[in-house]
Design an enzyme around this catalytic site. Sequence first.
Site, PDB file in Angstrom:
ATOM      1  N   GLY A  60       0.844  -1.194   0.000  1.00 25.25           N
ATOM      2  CA  GLY A  60       0.000   0.000   0.000  1.00 25.25           C
ATOM      3  C   GLY A  60       0.866   1.225   0.000  1.00 25.25           C
ATOM      4  N   CYS A  87       5.421  -6.096   1.333  1.00 26.87           N
ATOM      5  CA  CYS A  87       5.755  -4.672   1.311  1.00 26.87           C
ATOM      6  C   CYS A  87       5.123  -3.965   2.513  1.00 26.87           C
ATOM      7  CB  CYS A  87       5.324  -4.079  -0.034  1.00 26.87           C
ATOM      8  SG  CYS A  87       6.079  -2.492  -0.361  1.00 26.87           S
ATOM      9  N   TYR A  88       4.157  -3.079   2.308  1.00 32.01           N
ATOM     10  CA  TYR A  88       3.509  -2.413   3.444  1.00 32.01           C
ATOM     11  C   TYR A  88       2.936  -3.447   4.416  1.00 32.01           C
ATOM     12  CZ  TYR A  88       0.122   0.667   5.836  1.00 32.01           C
ATOM     13  OH  TYR A  88      -0.602   1.363   6.764  1.00 32.01           O
ATOM     14  N   HIS A 178       7.841  -7.479  -4.270  1.00 34.04           N
ATOM     15  CA  HIS A 178       6.516  -7.897  -4.765  1.00 34.04           C
ATOM     16  C   HIS A 178       6.587  -9.237  -5.491  1.00 34.04           C
ATOM     17  CE1 HIS A 178       4.279  -4.283  -3.703  1.00 34.04           C
ATOM     18  NE2 HIS A 178       5.428  -3.653  -3.899  1.00 34.04           N
ATOM     19  N   GLU A 180       4.162 -10.910  -6.489  1.00 36.76           N
ATOM     20  CA  GLU A 180       2.995 -11.067  -7.362  1.00 36.76           C
ATOM     21  C   GLU A 180       3.216 -10.553  -8.781  1.00 36.76           C
ATOM     22  OE1 GLU A 180       3.359  -9.054  -4.843  1.00 36.76           O
ATOM     23  OE2 GLU A 180       2.321  -7.144  -5.082  1.00 36.76           O
ATOM     24  N   ASP A 236     -17.319  -8.859 -21.552  1.00 32.25           N
ATOM     25  CA  ASP A 236     -17.652  -8.679 -20.139  1.00 32.25           C
ATOM     26  C   ASP A 236     -19.159  -8.770 -19.890  1.00 32.25           C
ATOM     27  OD1 ASP A 236     -15.005  -8.133 -20.295  1.00 32.25           O
ATOM     28  OD2 ASP A 236     -15.172  -6.001 -19.829  1.00 32.25           O
ATOM     29  N   LYS A 378      -9.356  -9.697 -16.962  1.00 33.54           N
ATOM     30  CA  LYS A 378      -9.927 -10.058 -18.263  1.00 33.54           C
ATOM     31  C   LYS A 378      -9.705 -11.533 -18.627  1.00 33.54           C
ATOM     32  CE  LYS A 378     -11.818  -8.244 -22.011  1.00 33.54           C
ATOM     33  NZ  LYS A 378     -12.844  -7.194 -21.977  1.00 33.54           N
TER      34      LYS A 378
END
Length: 522
Positions: A60, A87-88, A178, A180, A236, A378
């Site tokens: 964050g 991280c945060y 990170h 991710e 979508d 997506k």
Amino acid sequence: MEKSPTKQQCVPVLDFGSQYAQLIARRVREAGVYSVLVRPDISATELAALSPIGIILSGGPASVYEGHAPRCDPAVFQVGVPVLGICYGMQIGAELLGGTVAPAKAREYGAAKLHLLPEGAETGGFLGGVPEQTTVWMSHGDQVQSLGADFIPLASTPTCPLAAIRHRNRPFFGVQFHPEVTHTPHGAQIIENFLYRICRAAGDWQMGNFVDAAVEKIRVQVGHNRVILGLSGGVDSSVAAALLHKAIGNQLACIFVDNGLLRQNERNTVESMFRDHFHMNLRTVDASAEFLGALRGVTEPQKKRTIIGKLFVEAFRGAAKSIPDAKFLAQGTLYPDVIESGHGHAGTAANIKLHHNVGGLPRELGFELVEPLRDLFKDEVRRLGEVLGLPESLIWRHPFPGPGLAVRCIGEITEEKLTVLRQADEIFLEELIAANLYRSAAQTFAVILPVASVAVMGDGRSYQPVVALRSVDSTDFMTADWSRLPYDVLARVSSRIVNEVRGVSRVVYDITSKPPGTIEWE
Ligand code: XMP
């Protein structure tokens, strides 16, 4: 607060406002474990009600030592499951467990070399399988400065001595980088280690489970009420419609607005698929005369957009009135749309892109929203579409803008120009599909220009419009490059357009990247 709709294993991610928070949840799902974002201040009791097998604290933008910084319930460590702080999230966790956090000497952003310390290099542990030297992606201004004797450093970078840590007695792990993002090549391994070695996940989650869970959640939310959905024929809204139809059948009414700016056969395709094949309750509003009437003489692109946006809402509102007991409005909002509009859980994610989404509906319509795709990206929506049995041609459809052909008919819009444009566009798409190139391109279309050029056909010279072809490769549509289509495909398209479409003198191919050029011409 999101509920775990079934009793499947779940690893919730507390969203402290990082632009990557949802990406963490997605990586966990990719690894075969259900995950969803939750508010950062969710209570430990509410968390426990999700029956988590692990908890992740996201990154964050705030600093943990600032007064207004989002915090989590300190009792997350009493839920009794492993916690991973990123991280945060690592800083918050470390601070709650006795460490201190302070600004780093310099803000660190980008790739860094991670070096495993002896404790980190243990095989079978949290960083097991990660090479002793590897690259990680950093994005932080603060660092954990000191840790009590209860913590064990696992890895460091040249500027960040505590780049990965674990608690000695509690199942708390932290990484300053990170895992991710794809810029951390062994990030997926680290997330998997956390899930499988630390949380002992069974790994039995897949998109099919999402369907069951989403169906149940929709049923709980809407009860016996009617739901309306604006169907555009795009991926979508189509996937949202299929999912809702599975959940509530004919309680769902879809509204499709024909604005006169659709592509060749588009209305028929949508109607035959949803009405005839899926047996959905679909209402088409033919508002083409109103749209084309209001657009007559209008050449300014933003004015076109405003007119179309306003008329769309009117047409939709009119159709919705004919369904008087509708209480809910379903939308195919995806996670990137949520983050772009700055409506993430922490409300702190930077507003990355101002979206000019014309064709959307205002909140004031007075319906409660149903947004079953809000947590998905997506490609996950495409997988969901496959699971729901939508045809491949729909699942892999290129996006089409809300204002439709209006922004591809440069200058004034006339029926004649739209007819030429539709035919040229159809030929381009047909040839692209025939050459098996449709999937690799992100968006492909024709544009008709307000420029006449000379052509000599038979004995005579004629001055007729120029058609431009645009095809781009892109993953996020924020940047794009023109598709390097093979010359022979371009040659076929050009020759077919000038021969088969009356009223085109010349065909050109757009070789502009974005930036600086936008994808659409207007
Ligand atoms: P640009 O032209 O801005 O397009 O590079 C990026 C993506 O957005 C689509 N686009 C729109 N979509 N309403 C929409 O719903 C609009 O007014 C609009 N303008 C552009 C475009 O097709 C591309 O996918």
